[in-house]
Scaffold this motif. Structure first.
Motif, mmCIF file in Angstrom:
data_model
loop_
_atom_site.group_PDB
_atom_site.id
_atom_site.type_symbol
_atom_site.label_atom_id
_atom_site.label_comp_id
_atom_site.label_asym_id
_atom_site.label_seq_id
_atom_site.Cartn_x
_atom_site.Cartn_y
_atom_site.Cartn_z
ATOM 1 N N GLU A 264 0.836 -1.198 0.000
ATOM 2 C CA GLU A 264 0.000 0.000 0.000
ATOM 3 C C GLU A 264 0.876 1.255 0.000
ATOM 4 O OE1 GLU A 264 -2.704 0.657 3.266
ATOM 5 O OE2 GLU A 264 -3.609 2.345 2.193
ATOM 6 N N LYS A 265 1.926 1.194 0.802
ATOM 7 C CA LYS A 265 2.824 2.346 0.899
ATOM 8 C C LYS A 265 3.467 2.629 -0.468
ATOM 9 C CE LYS A 265 6.516 3.793 3.895
ATOM 10 N NZ LYS A 265 7.757 3.080 3.587
ATOM 11 N N ALA A 266 3.933 1.568 -1.117
ATOM 12 C CA ALA A 266 4.579 1.746 -2.428
ATOM 13 C C ALA A 266 3.582 2.330 -3.430
ATOM 14 C CB ALA A 266 5.106 0.402 -2.918
ATOM 15 N N LYS A 267 2.362 1.796 -3.404
ATOM 16 C CA LYS A 267 1.334 2.280 -4.337
ATOM 17 C C LYS A 267 1.111 3.783 -4.149
ATOM 18 C CE LYS A 267 -2.820 1.862 -2.984
ATOM 19 N NZ LYS A 267 -4.081 1.283 -2.503
ATOM 20 N N THR A 276 10.135 3.330 -6.424
ATOM 21 C CA THR A 276 10.295 3.260 -4.964
ATOM 22 C C THR A 276 10.948 1.937 -4.569
ATOM 23 O OG1 THR A 276 9.144 3.453 -2.868
ATOM 24 C CG2 THR A 276 7.929 2.380 -4.606
ATOM 25 N N GLU A 277 11.725 2.037 -3.487
ATOM 26 C CA GLU A 277 12.396 0.847 -2.965
ATOM 27 C C GLU A 277 11.459 0.082 -2.049
ATOM 28 O OE1 GLU A 277 15.653 -0.425 -3.094
ATOM 29 O OE2 GLU A 277 15.715 0.914 -4.845
ATOM 30 N N ILE A 278 11.440 -1.228 -2.182
ATOM 31 C CA ILE A 278 10.671 -2.034 -1.230
ATOM 32 C C ILE A 278 11.683 -2.868 -0.450
ATOM 33 C CG2 ILE A 278 9.001 -3.908 -0.988
ATOM 34 C CD1 ILE A 278 7.512 -2.742 -3.324
ATOM 35 N N ASN A 279 11.626 -2.714 0.852
ATOM 36 C CA ASN A 279 12.646 -3.323 1.670
ATOM 37 C C ASN A 279 12.014 -3.984 2.891
ATOM 38 O OD1 ASN A 279 15.155 -3.884 2.534
ATOM 39 N ND2 ASN A 279 15.938 -1.792 2.222
ATOM 40 N N LEU A 280 12.060 -5.304 2.952
ATOM 41 C CA LEU A 280 11.500 -5.990 4.129
ATOM 42 C C LEU A 280 12.558 -6.929 4.702
ATOM 43 C CD1 LEU A 280 7.896 -6.877 2.888
ATOM 44 C CD2 LEU A 280 8.474 -5.239 4.661
ATOM 45 N N PRO A 281 13.361 -6.408 5.636
ATOM 46 C CA PRO A 281 14.387 -7.279 6.211
ATOM 47 C C PRO A 281 13.752 -8.382 7.060
ATOM 48 C CG PRO A 281 14.401 -5.105 7.236
ATOM 49 C CD PRO A 281 13.380 -5.052 6.159
ATOM 50 N N ARG A 300 6.722 3.122 -11.298
ATOM 51 C CA ARG A 300 5.338 3.508 -11.586
ATOM 52 C C ARG A 300 4.841 2.765 -12.835
ATOM 53 N NH1 ARG A 300 3.985 9.698 -12.534
ATOM 54 N NH2 ARG A 300 4.586 9.893 -10.346
ATOM 55 N N ASP A 301 5.729 2.628 -13.823
ATOM 56 C CA ASP A 301 5.337 1.927 -15.052
ATOM 57 C C ASP A 301 4.898 0.497 -14.739
ATOM 58 O OD1 ASP A 301 5.884 4.127 -16.494
ATOM 59 O OD2 ASP A 301 7.848 3.458 -17.220
ATOM 60 N N LYS A 302 5.671 -0.171 -13.864
ATOM 61 C CA LYS A 302 5.332 -1.559 -13.518
ATOM 62 C C LYS A 302 3.979 -1.608 -12.799
ATOM 63 C CE LYS A 302 6.020 -5.855 -13.417
ATOM 64 N NZ LYS A 302 6.140 -6.611 -14.676
ATOM 65 N N LEU A 303 3.785 -0.681 -11.869
ATOM 66 C CA LEU A 303 2.514 -0.647 -11.136
ATOM 67 C C LEU A 303 1.352 -0.455 -12.124
ATOM 68 C CD1 LEU A 303 0.766 -0.393 -8.521
ATOM 69 C CD2 LEU A 303 1.234 2.042 -8.565
ATOM 70 N N GLU A 304 1.558 0.421 -13.090
ATOM 71 C CA GLU A 304 0.499 0.678 -14.064
ATOM 72 C C GLU A 304 0.226 -0.557 -14.914
ATOM 73 O OE1 GLU A 304 1.683 4.301 -16.029
ATOM 74 O OE2 GLU A 304 1.193 5.501 -14.260
ATOM 75 N N GLU A 305 1.301 -1.300 -15.192
ATOM 76 C CA GLU A 305 1.124 -2.526 -15.968
ATOM 77 C C GLU A 305 0.356 -3.564 -15.141
ATOM 78 O OE1 GLU A 305 4.944 -4.200 -17.277
ATOM 79 O OE2 GLU A 305 3.989 -6.173 -16.977
#
Ligand code: AMP
Length: 610
Positions: A264-267, A276-281, A300-305
């Motif tokens: 949700e945060k990335a979106k 945006t970086e997604i990081n879950l240690p 953003r392009d990937k999210l749109e896809e």
């Protein structure tokens, strides 16, 4: 009653918002943290305490099984429905079957109905407004997606009752948005409201002119919203992780909740930045002190896809709605965007392309619905109000007839309130009762529509078939809620019929929940009072402890002085004991004496220093 304050509540899938009209101006009421929206989340903590809003959200990761979000997706739903099946798979909390083919939620060892969960959110909004206004609030206008059916509306109203609110009107979210948009502006035009929230999509076409807000057409999908966008991101993350490590993160509830948060945060971030970086240690442990991390970049392009088909679906619904209402795109003069997901640039772009105009920027997508609800609340309690809201029913209403077909009595998009009657005749000789199934939906087949309820008309005169006539009247209120009445045309006798338990709760259950919640609130209020009293006492204790050495120096020379210090110690002890015993009465009284002593101490010190 005139001038009684009515709050407007947008009970959202993800967030809720409360507003009020004061001196003719609508305004959103911020919560204690200063935020204008509050997460629609409810949790039960380990100590059994109920947590609502931001505090529930903050502990969601570590208490995923006992934290409810998106309960709006379940409200008023039947156990066997697709929405419930879908939620069973993805929600980390336990969803169980209720006694009336309804849905219940199990948190720790307690079972809650969905209206109860929604009630706790409504109650939080009520408390936020009471703190702000400094007085009790009893009335509210609550919004629902335009596409909510009777059961979902009933259940929302029930939630209001459990929360101790008189819900004077349920209004549709897009209609509320249009109301806020047109309020105080002398406009005359057709507008479209495109509402893409956390869980639902709605589109409404309205005609605004001379203070009249008339909905011409409405449609939507109660299954399409920001959560679906999140899920696409989660799926993408899970897939990538599985490819890399061969581990399915969905099996771990805590990991799933962390993925949900990060998705949700990335979106949301991608609405303003391009990647945006997604990081879950330490996302998952592989045993023996070994853990794996999830690290990737989402553009953003990937999210749109990943989400393009979801956005396309909303546009298709827009096209269909215009077509059904026989309105050309060129006739729409403004498009109002509502719901958090409309912040996505791609959504804005698609909407602009479809309607051929830039969406209106003047309204805040998170606040506009609550503002509209508050405006309607004020209008309903003000005799001089010139605002008139004419909404429509989003679903057709009818009955099942021979052969399993659906006979429509009230067509979709009919302005509410509305009534329609139908005369039934007996089909068998000496038939003394008839059973009627009331349904809502658009399919010709009865079974494909939502069964609102059934009832049996009894006490009919024995006569050859076709002779006895009973007139049944179906009514849809301004809230969109259905009721049914029947009249024996021969005798004029009326039978009052209630379509049973459409919300999933019986009146008895509801009363019990109202009482239980009242008791809980009494406890909460008294514990809040205790906290306040304790806080005030501790402040006074701190000050007096600081003054003791100086005062003792100054007055301990005399017997009177020694006595005064001893007495002061006694008072301090009494306050401490009352705090330990959580005895509010004694604490209040002892703190008063502490304040008197403190005043005396302050006097002694300042006189000597002066
Ligand atoms: P609502 O039901 O109107 O409160 O909308 C909530 C939904 O909007 C949630 O799915 C949020 O994740 C989403 N949302 C909120 N802010 C943004 C944003 N900046 N970009 C994309 N989606 C957002």
């Amino acid at each position: 009653m005139a001038n009684e304050k009515v709050i407007g509540i947008d009970l959202g899938t993800t967030n809720s918002c409360v507003a009020i009209v004061e001196d003719g101006t609508p305004a959103v009421i911020p919560n204690r943290g200063g935020y204008k929206t509050t997460p629609s989340m409810v949790a039960i903590a380990e100590n059994g305490k109920r947590l609502v809003g931001h505090i529930a959200k903050r502990q969601a990761i570590t208490n995923a099984e006992n934290t409810v979000y998106a309960s709006k997706r379940l409200i008023g739903r039947k156990w066997g429905s697709a929405a419930v099946r879908n939620s069973l798979e993805i929600m980390p909390y336990r969803i169980v079957e209720g006694p009336h083919d309804d849905v219940r939620i199990m948190l720790r060892d307690q079972v809650f109905s969905v209206p109860e969960i929604s009630a706790y959110i409504l109650q939080e909004m009520k408390l936020i407004s009471e703190e702000y206004l400094g007085e009790e609030v009893g009335k509210a206008v609550v919004t629902v997606p335009a596409y909510f059916n009777d059961g979902q509306r009933q259940a929302t109203k029930d939630a209001g009752r459990i929360a101790g609110l008189d819900v004077i009107r349920i209004i549709n979210e897009p209609t509320a948005a249009a109301l806020a948009y047109g309020f105080g502006r002398n406009i005359d035009r057709k507008v479209a409201v495109y509402d893409l929230g956390g869980g639902t999509f709605d589109i409404s076409i309205l005609e605004i002119g001379n203070g009249v807000f008339e909905v011409i057409s409405t449609a939507g999908d109660t299954f399409l919203g920001g959560e679906d966008f999140d899920r696409r991101i989660i799926d993408w993350l899970v897939f990538g992780f599985e490819k890399q490590h061969g581990i399915d993160l969905r099996k771990d509830k805590m990991a799933l909740q962390r993925l949900k948060d990060v998705a949700e945060k990335a979106k949301c971030e991608l609405s303003t930045v391009r990647e945006t970086e997604i990081n879950l240690p330490f996302i998952i442990s592989t045993g023996r002190n070994d853990a794996l991390h999830l690290q990737t970049t989402l553009t953003r392009d990937k999210l749109e896809e990943l989400t393009s088909d979801l956005i396309d679906r909303t546009i298709e619904i827009c096209a269909r709605t215009l077509e059904e209402a026989e309105i050309k795109k060129s006739q729409i003069e403004d498009v109002i965007l509502v719901g958090g997901v409309t912040r996505m640039p791609r959504v804005q772009q698609m909407v602009a392309e479809f309607f051929g105009l830039e969406p209106c920027k003047g309204v805040h997508p998170d606040e506009v619905v609550a503002l509209g609800a508050a405006i309607q609340g004020a209008a309903l309690t003000d005799d001089k109000s010139e605002i008139l809201l004419l909404d429509v029913t989003p679903h057709s209403l009818g009955i099942m007839i021979v052969g399993g077909y659906f006979h429509k009595l009230i067509e979709q998009n009919t302005t509410v309130p509305t009534s329609e009657s139908h005369v039934f005749t007996t089909v068998r000789d000496n038939q003394t009762s008839v059973k009627i199934l009331v349904l809502q939906g658009e399919s010709d087949r009865a079974e494909e529509n939502e069964l609102l309820g059934e009832f049996v008309l009894t006490g009919l005169r024995r006569a050859p078939r076709g002779e006895v006539e009973v007139e049944v009247t179906f009514h849809i209120s301004a809230d969109g809620i259905v009721s049914v009445k029947a009249r024996d045309l021969e005798t004029g006798l009326e039978q009052s019929i209630t379509v049973t338990a459409t919300s999933g709760l019986t009146e008895d259950e509801l009363k019990k929940m109202i009482d239980a919640n009242k008791d809980y609130m009494v406890e909460v209020r008294s514990s809040q009072e205790m906290d306040k009293a304790k806080h005030a006492a501790e402040k006074a204790l701190e000050e007096i402890e600081q003054l003791f050495p100086a005062v003792t120096d100054i007055i301990a020379g005399s017997d009177f002085g020694q006595d005064a210090v001893k007495k002061a110690r006694g008072v301090v002890e009494r306050v401490r004991a009352a705090i330990a015993a959580k005895d509010l009465g004694t604490l209040t009284e002892a703190t008063e004496s502490l304040h008197r002593t403190l005043n005396m101490f302050r006097g002694v010190v300042s006189k000597t220093r002066g």
